[in-house]
Design an enzyme around this catalytic site. Structure first.
Site: not given
Lengths: 638, 638
Positions: B404-406
């Protein structure tokens, strides 16, 4: 004959016990060593004190350049920057050094105290034990190896720390005139540090020792304690004389042990008033001697009561720790369970609307209940309750009479009260009820004074319909009553009320619900959605809430201080610590120091102080990732 | 020679110890009795089961009419109404009686288990000890007198309770196909009760014992335990096969002891997956054997790590309690601290943007960090981490890869990555980065399979930009990956994404942040105001969150269950219990029973179940005043 036969086994056992003790000593000599934890690996970091951003020096985590032990975070925080780690921050700090002394707790001792009264000596000794206990708790090995033995090396074994107390008066009870100031000085040689604490009263000296306890820290790199070993002078005194927490033990019962722990945490924050909202409509946990029906009908269970002995011990415990414990008997509303037994004793109905349905018609939350003002016997019972509370809480200087959230509809739902009102008033209006409500407070105060013989007591009342603009002075005597303000600061109408109260000469204690109610922000407990005073009050909000802003500058001297309140509909021993702390610490600095700055200036100290409370066994809520603690100043917004 | 000399004192001590033991026995005979607490007063109340409002029978508090002991609240709750006190509620309950048997814990025993494998026998014994421990904890005297002795009278001393386990298979490890159903029957005579628990697997039988533990209660009036002594049949099985909690141990470290306590509480709620988000950008607490630099650089301190032994013990502990423990190594973002040592080992830069400033440009919260996809050596290190995690968490069926949240800006801020991308793509766009992000996940999975030899592992990924509508199937293989949904249920855009994911054949685990994120609703930790996912998620919201509503009916079979998540930026051991419980119990009933009703139908049982968790040592948050517990159904809204 029977007795002499019984004596024999006792003697026999006694002799064998002696043998056994001797054996036990032998066993200790040859026993296995205490199991040691796995050896700890070495981290590649150390801390250096640097001003990276130009906003002041901070402890910066850097990779070590060699294999030697570097400066640990705790030691860096002791020495880096101006404000460092004292909470609440003192009035003035001069000549604080950056050199450390390493030591172990058994070598910390106090100097000659024989010139003080026995009582003050006893106080110093008990407070000293608490201080030593804190030193022991902040050392992780002490806790984790579980045997209470110090395993630090010989290097630090011989360094001595002497604490001298110079106390100028024999004052042994906290009162509203107690002088809490102190000064603190530290000087050191290679073999010893000398800490000198000077104060007018024991209570000031106690604060001084607390401050000293914040000038030392556990050093993980060297597995010992370290202290700042030179300090010109700290001079300190509180901004507000009344700095308190209000705790409700009626909605949910709070065990004596938890109350004592709360007082420990208050002492660590120099808070000085524990306002014990001991009863309410929900339950009556005070164990009455004259009318045991009160707690038999009113306590949640036989285990959930406070005896006179419990209360006196809490009062005594608080006094030694600089915390005055004072009671609230909320009335004429906020009573109910515990008052239902009147008819069985032929006293008549003492309370009306008790547990009445639908509750929405007669009170603000279930269950309902108000004193039956038409029944004169309530004053007999009140006299007994006042007398017993005054005894248990002795000496009493403040007595909180509550006085909030009276429902006229509740009173008016009782035929007995309606008849009584009609007999007194030609035309019964809301104002007639307000008159009777005010009469109730005047009469209660009179009875309190008569039955206890205490004539200089100050009554405290919450803001209510009786204290709206133009009302307070009409109904209440500013010489007799202090008003505790729970109305919002962010509301101009409320502020108008407060201004009026102050202008009429009442002293004020500030507890505005929009900043200092610590129970807000969880789910509702009747229905769904959120509880009434949501959202949650973050520590930043608690910190920035300046009581002085509640009134115009000309009336600011009427504000004697403030209290945060924890109403316990949704709290008990399981979460007491985390609801109160570290937000109670934010309150404490506001009230002790009343800083010009905001929470942002205090953030680094706050994070550290929260850790300190946890190390002392207070389950304070976590505010940030540990990464922020180890990387000072990097958890910011632009 | 030295040895023989050492032996002598040992023998001597040995002999004296024997003498000492004999003496000790004599002392017990004549010692003072254990100090008893003050005698408890008698309350004027008892409870009767009545249908007052026509909405079903409830326990009603009434004043006793004579001096005999009435029915206590706990006993009334055992017998009153249809649903009573089992949590989560079973599929079917037939023939539950209202007669009680009184007993003491030492007379509760299990029947012959010798036909089971040694391993299953060991499981039964360990789980039995936990069950007995719970019985002991719910008895207040046992706790308060501190000596672990039962002080109930002879009346109950002889009544025996036998629990027979009939388990049809030897399955000893939880997997995604484990059958958790059980049935439960109770029959009694004047001398004994017989409890029969029948299940396909040990794990079903364990659930059955948990249910039985909820059919008994402490009876304060008689100071003993009481159980329902006749029950035709409970048949029970879970609605969802995946019922979990996700716990972050990177933002703040959670001690092993607290994790085990969390598993105890999960077992009490029949939750079966403990998703251990063991690392993140903030810290790397997993103690690596192949690359110790990971934890040396990444752990907060040498005391704040999990060794292989710690992890294996937690996995084993969970399995016995019906809880599968599985790991998450979040990547390629949500890594950082612990990955900085590559250059010192000539591996190059393993992670970019680590602790980079201003953090706002490169990540969603401080500190930043992402794996350096341009450096092929990251896969060597990842292989080692996967191997060690797979060993410690063995046997592995689920492995959470995070995902997540790259931040594309983070990757693009590295010259090394920019050059590498330019060499691969003619025109580097956001899509090129997405391609590489997806490649990273495919390659990670491949490496995981190769290095561990586990070919039937299911990878789990959080929803992200890669799983927005139309994207998931393009980038990820539905046979290999399960998607964990943390996007809001109350958001049509997100629901579109979820629908698309389900329609492409991915299995789903539901963790929508607007209901099942348990860290929301306190103050912000960067800046002021409130934390990002505020407000707080009340238990009512947790309970009413039906995972099936996340997708159209045709895709509901893709939803294998759900998890609540506790991100620990603002939680640690001090508040872990109260953040997780009793809201975790609300989650558990939703996932086990998926009831048609709402929280309002479950409220009375919830309040009781919260008390049960507290009695078992879980510091669950208080939801209501005790008055509501003692006055069922009166804390309501119209």
């Amino acid at each position: 004959m029977a007795m002499s036969e019984n004596t024999k086994p006792g003697l026999f056992v006694g002799l064998l016990v002696v043998v056994c003790v001797v054996i036990t000593v032998s066993i200790i000599v040859t026993r296995d060593p205490v199991p040691q934890p796995e050896p700890l690996f070495s981290q590649p970091y150390e801390y250096v004190c640097q001003d990276v951003t130009g906003s002041g020096p901070r402890c910066v985590k850097v990779v070590r350049t060699d294999d030697s032990n570097g400066t640990s975070l705790n030691v860096c925080k002791l020495t880096c920057g101006e404000r460092r780690l004292i909470w609440p921050y003192p009035v003035s700090v001069e000549g604080m050094g950056t050199e450390m002394s390493r030591f172990i707790p058994i070598n910390v001792m106090y100097g000659d105290i024989s010139s003080h009264s026995t009582q003050i000596q006893d106080f110093i000794k008990e407070n000293w034990e608490a201080f030593k206990g804190n030193l022991e708790m902040i050392h992780p090995d002490y806790v984790t190896n579980g045997v209470g033995e110090w395993t630090t090396s010989d290097t630090y074994n011989k360094f001595k720390v002497y604490v001298n107390f110079i106390i100028k008066t024999g004052v042994s009870t906290i009162s509203r005139t107690t002088i809490e100031s102190y000064s603190l000085n530290i000087s050191s040689t290679a073999e010893r540090s000398t800490v000198t604490i000077e104060a007018i009263t024991y209570f000031g000296a106690r604060h001084g020792l607390e401050t000293f306890s914040q000038l030392l820290n556990y050093d993980a790199e060297n597995n010992c304690l370290q202290m700042i070993n030179s300090l010109g002078r700290i001079y300190d005194e509180p901004f507000f004389r009344h700095r308190g927490l209000s705790l409700d033990t009626s909605r949910n019962y709070i065990p004596v042990k938890s109350i004592k722990k709360t007082i420990d945490a208050m002492a660590a924050n120099k808070l000085n008033y524990f306002h014990w909202h001991i009863t309410d409509t929900h339950s009556f946990p005070f164990k009455m001697e004259s009318w045991p029906q009160m707690h038999e009908y009113g306590a949640y269970s036989p285990r959930q009561v406070y005896s006179h002995k419990d209360v006196s011990e809490i009062v005594r415990y608080g006094n030694v720790r600089g915390v005055k414990v004072y009671p609230e008997l909320d009335s004429p509303a906020h009573i109910g369970n515990g008052w239902q037994w009147g008819p069985t004793q032929e006293l008549g109905t003492l309370a009306v609307c008790v547990n009445q349905e639908p509750w929405q018609s007669y009170c603000v939350e279930p269950p309902c209940g108000q004193l039956n003002i038409a029944n004169p016997r309530i004053y007999d019972v009140l006299a007994s309750v006042y007398k017993e509370l005054a005894d248990a809480f002795s000496p009493v200087q403040y007595f909180h009479f509550g006085g909030d959230e009276v429902s006229i509809d509740c009173w008016n739902s009782s035929a007995e009260i309606r008849d009584w009102m009609s007999a007194k008033y030609d035309n019964v209006t809301k104002d007639s009820y307000f008159d009777e409500w005010a009469n109730f407070h005047s009469r209660s105060m009179e009875i309190f004074e008569n039955v206890t013989g205490i004539t200089d007591v100050k009554g405290i009342l919450w803001t209510s319909s009786l204290t709206e603009a133009g009302m307070a002075a009409k109904y209440l005597d500013p010489e007799k009553f202090i008003i505790q303000i729970w109305t919002y600061q962010n509301n101009n109408d409320s502020l108008g009320d407060v201004e009026d109260i102050a202008s009429k000469g009442f002293e004020l204690i500030i507890t505005n619900a929009d900043a200092w109610y610590l129970d807000c922000g969880v789910g509702a407990w009747v229905g769904n959605g959120f509880n009434w005073c949501s959202p949650y009050k973050p520590w930043q909000t608690v910190y920035d809430n300046n009581p002085l802003l509640m009134v115009s500058p000309e009336y600011r001297d009427k504000i004697i201080g403030g209290e945060a309140a924890l109403w316990t509909e949704q709290a008990d021993a399981q979460t007491l610590d985390s609801k109160l702390w570290p937000r109670g610490a934010a309150l404490a600095e506001r009230l002790w120091s009343n800083p010009n700055g905001t929470w942002a200036d205090a953030e680094l100290r706050m994070i550290l102080h929260r850790q300190r409370l946890v190390e002392r066994g207070i389950a304070a809520e976590r505010l940030q990732p540990q990464w922020c603690f180890e990387n000072e100043g990097l958890c910011y917004i632009l």
